[in-house]
Design an enzyme around this catalytic site. Structure first.
Site, PDB file in Angstrom:
ATOM      1  N   HIS A  78       0.834  -1.209   0.000  1.00 24.97           N
ATOM      2  CA  HIS A  78       0.000   0.000   0.000  1.00 24.97           C
ATOM      3  C   HIS A  78       0.867   1.256   0.000  1.00 24.97           C
ATOM      4  CE1 HIS A  78      -3.410  -2.505   2.049  1.00 24.97           C
ATOM      5  NE2 HIS A  78      -3.114  -2.929   0.830  1.00 24.97           N
ATOM      6  N   HIS A 237      -9.219  -2.251  -5.212  1.00 25.77           N
ATOM      7  CA  HIS A 237      -8.099  -2.498  -4.302  1.00 25.77           C
ATOM      8  C   HIS A 237      -7.076  -3.434  -4.932  1.00 25.77           C
ATOM      9  CE1 HIS A 237      -5.903  -2.522  -0.572  1.00 25.77           C
ATOM     10  NE2 HIS A 237      -5.724  -3.825  -0.757  1.00 25.77           N
ATOM     11  N   ASP A 241      -3.143  -2.721  -5.104  1.00 30.50           N
ATOM     12  CA  ASP A 241      -2.100  -3.683  -4.732  1.00 30.50           C
ATOM     13  C   ASP A 241      -1.123  -3.927  -5.876  1.00 30.50           C
ATOM     14  OD1 ASP A 241      -2.835  -4.175  -2.120  1.00 30.50           O
ATOM     15  OD2 ASP A 241      -3.898  -6.040  -2.558  1.00 30.50           O
ATOM     16  N   HIS A 264      -0.455 -11.278  -5.009  1.00 27.32           N
ATOM     17  CA  HIS A 264       0.936 -10.858  -4.859  1.00 27.32           C
ATOM     18  C   HIS A 264       1.928 -11.883  -5.411  1.00 27.32           C
ATOM     19  CE1 HIS A 264      -0.529  -7.581  -2.439  1.00 27.32           C
ATOM     20  NE2 HIS A 264      -1.098  -8.416  -1.583  1.00 27.32           N
TER      21      HIS A 264
END
Length: 304
Positions: A78, A237, A241, A264
């Site tokens: 973030h 979001h 990310d 991720h």
């Protein structure tokens, strides 16, 4: 030319770690040209430093964590996203604990800190990574890819069998030549499912998670009293990310990033593959009038 940027002043903030649940102080400081983003663990005797780099990623369970030997810094995405959105090339990040604080679960508090510190242009050209050939990383029906594009565009799709997510939309494309990171991305919060909370905590994860720093949903609805900030906040979001993960490269991208049901781990796999494929990208810089997209210009001053 488009110049590198750093902070004008040092600034401090505090919060709790999403996964550790511990209070953390964070400081953002100016850094010289070509420094990149460097994390400093002040709680380790003698200090410990680690640069933001895809090759330093050591754990991608629910967040991006970097490490070098015994040094670890967790949940960097973030903050990295906010630095990317404001075009900050060089900064020192001081932490007195093992994790970047989660703040409200979005990048907006970090944007606020950077804006309060001020942004200073430095006397060196900003170097962009321009994608010249398509590249893809996949795992079953999950995938991420980079394609040539004269600008910076992010597309993402999620696929959750949940009424709130279905009604709000699970796909989004953000073209940063046409819209603003601050308006369209920065305020989107991380999210989680109530049914998974206890299992995560038994694994030592999400110990600091609550309704003040995440969207929490049960089987039917959003539990946060204030509701959503965007109708499709969940997928936005994922864009936030991804921008943070991509910025571990240390340079803004010129290209189109897209992802489907990814996270991720795949983002990092793609970056590692990109670094090995030197025929798929090149370094470029731009004169102001030729830039394919712009960064937020709030509180920017020029260095001598």
């Amino acid at each position: 030319m488009i110049r590198q940027r750093t902070l004008k002043n040092m600034i401090w903030g505090t919060g709790i770690g999403l996964h550790s649940g511990k209070k953390v102080y964070i400081g953002l400081r100016p850094a010289p040209v070509n420094t990149g983003i460097v994390f400093h663990r002040s709680d380790i005797e003698g200090g410990a430093w680690i640069k933001a780099d895809p090759l330093h990623v050591v754990d991608t369970r629910l967040s991006t964590n970097i490490g070098d030997g015994h040094i670890r810094v967790g949940t960097v995405e973030h903050l990295m996203s906010a630095l990317a959105g404001l075009g900050i090339d060089n900064a020192y990040v001081d932490l007195d604990g093992p994790e970047v604080p989660i703040m409200d679960g979005s990048a907006a508090p970090f944007v606020f800190l950077i804006q309060c510190a001020g942004i200073e242009e430095q006397n060196a050209p900003k170097r962009f990574i321009r994608i010249t050939k398509p590249l893809k990383a996949e795992d079953g029906d999950r995938w991420v890819q980079l394609e040539p594009f004269e600008g910076f565009k992010v597309s993402f799709a999620i696929d959750f069998d949940h009424p709130v997510m279905k009604n709000g939309g699970q796909e989004v494309t953000v073209d940063f030549a046409r819209t603003s990171y601050l308006k369209e991305v920065a305020r989107a919060r991380t999210f989680g499912f109530m049914r998974e909370v206890e299992a995560l905590r038994r694994m030592g994860l999400a110990l600091g998670g609550n309704l003040d720093n995440a969207i929490v949903v049960d089987d039917y609805r959003v539990l946060n009293e204030e509701g959503l900030r965007y109708t499709n906040e969940f997928v936005r979001h994922k864009v936030l990310d991804s921008i943070g993960d991509l910025y571990l490269l240390g340079h803004p991208l010129v290209g189109h990033f897209s992802g489907h049901k990814a996270g991720h781990a795949l983002n990092n796999s793609l970056l590692r593959a990109l670094l090995l494929r030197q025929d798929a990208w090149e370094f470029v810089d731009y004169a102001e009038r030729r830039a394919p997209f712009s960064f937020a210009d709030t509180l920017v001053t020029a260095s001598a």
